[in-house]
Scaffold this active site. Sequence first.
Site, PDB file in Angstrom:
ATOM      1  N   CYS A 296      15.197  62.699   7.271  1.00  0.00           N
ATOM      2  CA  CYS A 296      13.899  63.112   6.991  1.00  0.00           C
ATOM      3  C   CYS A 296      12.914  62.208   7.908  1.00  0.00           C
ATOM      4  O   CYS A 296      12.151  63.037   8.434  1.00  0.00           O
ATOM      5  CB  CYS A 296      13.635  62.622   5.648  1.00  0.00           C
ATOM      6  SG  CYS A 296      14.855  63.479   4.694  1.00  0.00           S
ATOM      7  N   LYS A 299      12.494  63.666  11.737  1.00  0.00           N
ATOM      8  CA  LYS A 299      12.159  64.966  12.162  1.00  0.00           C
ATOM      9  C   LYS A 299      10.820  65.022  11.391  1.00  0.00           C
ATOM     10  O   LYS A 299      10.076  65.723  12.014  1.00  0.00           O
ATOM     11  CB  LYS A 299      13.136  65.741  11.657  1.00  0.00           C
ATOM     12  CG  LYS A 299      13.336  66.213   9.914  1.00  0.00           C
ATOM     13  CD  LYS A 299      13.572  67.270   9.700  1.00  0.00           C
ATOM     14  CE  LYS A 299      13.960  67.621   8.329  1.00  0.00           C
ATOM     15  NZ  LYS A 299      12.773  67.725   7.153  1.00  0.00           N
TER      16      LYS A 299
HETATM   17  C1  UGA Z   1      12.952  58.938   3.044  1.00  0.00           C
HETATM   18  C2  UGA Z   1      11.859  58.587   2.180  1.00  0.00           C
HETATM   19  O1  UGA Z   1      11.947  57.197   1.899  1.00  0.00           O
HETATM   20  C3  UGA Z   1      11.752  59.310   0.765  1.00  0.00           C
HETATM   21  O2  UGA Z   1      10.593  58.871  -0.015  1.00  0.00           O
HETATM   22  C4  UGA Z   1      11.873  60.676   1.050  1.00  0.00           C
HETATM   23  O3  UGA Z   1      11.956  61.440  -0.206  1.00  0.00           O
HETATM   24  C5  UGA Z   1      13.086  61.111   1.824  1.00  0.00           C
HETATM   25  O4  UGA Z   1      12.817  60.352   3.165  1.00  0.00           O
HETATM   26  C6  UGA Z   1      12.940  62.615   2.284  1.00  0.00           C
HETATM   27  O5  UGA Z   1      12.183  63.039   2.970  1.00  0.00           O
HETATM   28  O6  UGA Z   1      13.682  63.419   1.585  1.00  0.00           O
HETATM   29  P1  UGA Z   1      15.632  58.406   3.131  1.00  0.00           P
HETATM   30  O7  UGA Z   1      15.710  59.446   4.203  1.00  0.00           O
HETATM   31  O8  UGA Z   1      16.708  58.528   1.959  1.00  0.00           O
HETATM   32  O9  UGA Z   1      14.219  58.504   2.313  1.00  0.00           O
HETATM   33  O10 UGA Z   1      15.603  56.793   3.832  1.00  0.00           O
HETATM   34  P2  UGA Z   1      14.665  55.711   3.555  1.00  0.00           P
HETATM   35  O11 UGA Z   1      15.083  54.754   2.613  1.00  0.00           O
HETATM   36  O12 UGA Z   1      13.154  56.017   3.688  1.00  0.00           O
HETATM   37  O13 UGA Z   1      15.102  54.843   5.045  1.00  0.00           O
HETATM   38  C7  UGA Z   1      14.875  55.577   6.117  1.00  0.00           C
HETATM   39  C8  UGA Z   1      15.456  54.561   7.362  1.00  0.00           C
HETATM   40  O14 UGA Z   1      14.581  53.593   7.571  1.00  0.00           O
HETATM   41  C9  UGA Z   1      16.898  54.142   7.357  1.00  0.00           C
HETATM   42  O15 UGA Z   1      17.546  54.438   8.408  1.00  0.00           O
HETATM   43  C10 UGA Z   1      16.575  52.744   6.871  1.00  0.00           C
HETATM   44  O16 UGA Z   1      17.641  51.764   7.241  1.00  0.00           O
HETATM   45  C11 UGA Z   1      15.140  52.387   7.665  1.00  0.00           C
HETATM   46  N1  UGA Z   1      14.598  51.276   6.965  1.00  0.00           N
HETATM   47  C12 UGA Z   1      14.013  51.290   5.671  1.00  0.00           C
HETATM   48  C13 UGA Z   1      14.140  50.085   8.148  1.00  0.00           C
HETATM   49  O17 UGA Z   1      14.523  50.088   9.005  1.00  0.00           O
HETATM   50  N2  UGA Z   1      13.395  49.258   7.787  1.00  0.00           N
HETATM   51  C14 UGA Z   1      12.882  49.152   6.324  1.00  0.00           C
HETATM   52  O18 UGA Z   1      12.216  48.328   6.032  1.00  0.00           O
HETATM   53  C15 UGA Z   1      13.228  50.346   5.504  1.00  0.00           C
END
Ligand code: UGA
Length: 480
Positions: A296, A299
């Site tokens: 997500c 992209k």
């Molecule tokens: C993300 C959004 O958080 C959701 O709200 C959204 O619905 C979803 O995309 C989507 O568009 O469907 P997700 O892809 O499950 O959710 O993952 P996240 O929890 O947002 O994490 C994304 C990335 O950021 C991961 O690789 C995580 O390790 C990284 N991250 C997250 C960090 O490097 N640091 C942080 O503090 C938090």
Amino acid sequence: MTIPYPTTTPSVQAFLQVDPPSGASRPRLAFLGTGYLGATYAICFAELGYEVLGFDVDEAKIAKLQGGQVPFHEPGLDELLRTNLTSGRLRFVTSYEEVAEFADVHFICVGTPQRGDGMGADLSYVETSVSNLARHLKRRALIVGKSTVPVGTAEWIEQLVAKHTDPELRVEVAWSPEFLQEGFAVEDVLRPNRIVVGVKTEWANGMLYAAHKGVFDLAATEDREVPLVVTDFATAELVKVAANAFLATKISFINAMAEVCEVAGGDVTQLARSIGYDPRIGNRFLQAGVGFGGGCLPKDIRAFQARAQELGAGEALRFLHEVDLVNTRRRGKVLKLAAELLGRPAGPAGPDLSGTRIAVLGAAFKPNSDDVRDSPSLAIAAGLANAGADVHVYDPQGMANACAAQPTLSYEQSMTDAVTDAELVCVLTEWAEFRNADPQALGELAANKLVIDGRNCLDAVSWSRAGWTYRGMGRPQPRV
Ligand code: UGA
């Protein structure tokens, strides 16, 4: 009738009573596309008491789901799938005809991947699913977009529907973005922190309210309120990409601070904690490390920039290019650290790591997921292998997907197998299994006690006390 953006709580909306065209007492729901989003929604809405049909063109996936198996790893979902299949409220099919015949509200949940020829979103799955569904509709229905799309897609879907349905059926379109996070998806669907709907008519608003009443009712029994924002198409579409752009920016902001800490001798974890106490900033999504990945955030920020450019507002989102660059630099940083720790200075073509054995712990883009799409961990593992290292990867859930995406790496059955004889250990996804690992025991297996903590998730002091040379991201070496 056009609704002038009422932003209201569910209780105010409760007067909106509409009768589902199928004659059922509450709307029957269909979710088209049973990937991560659609399957989770279908299962959770059956759990909320709705009659639900999940649809996909992928027969193998549908057979799995109908057989009680979730095709991806999501805590709690398997159990809910089986309960709701047994209750008879949930079914999975591959026939558009059945979907059209069954449902009152059709949620479009298909993928919108990055286009092969640029940064924009590929809308071909949206087009196919909407057109095929519309062709089969024989009574009034509401088609609701949930996939993440460029602003303007809902209007385009209205045109597709007009092209493929009889106007007398009065099929309508609405938009309702989703915000679920992998690993927390069940909670995010059953107990969302908000529901956003983009509608043009009272009927669409009423149908969507009825389709979400189960969520509001559950909240009421738990003495909570779920805020409801009723708005126009463009805003509803933009809310989703704006939210993901903000989250990506927050992560890249703290990773930019990590870069500064690295040259200034600061500790980004303490910096993040300190600024996070300010409620205007907040402490979530401020974990510095190897950056964001997944299907997500990466992209979506690219597609958002591409769409803004098309609309003539490219400059407004130019900072997202920088967000992307900061994110990519973090992956390169691990390669540099690895070369430095292994005494392999980089030449113009990058470091030469040939002859070294490296353990990579983590392949999924984040813990509690088996998703390796644009995973920083797997990209770094591939980068280390490209530099000549013999890379041994272990992930608690992501092995099958990682193997398919990067078949030339070596995969191990356990953390200890991966660490055995490794000259360097890189922890790149913060699974509890790695966070809680015993550095003493692992130190006895590894060839060298060198560790890169790509997520700042290890206890630096206890690893150092166990004899490891520890390198985090944006933090100095621990004093022991
Ligand atoms: C993300 C959004 O958080 C959701 O709200 C959204 O619905 C979803 O995309 C989507 O568009 O469907 P997700 O892809 O499950 O959710 O993952 P996240 O929890 O947002 O994490 C994304 C990335 O950021 C991961 O690789 C995580 O390790 C990284 N991250 C997250 C960090 O490097 N640091 C942080 O503090 C938090």
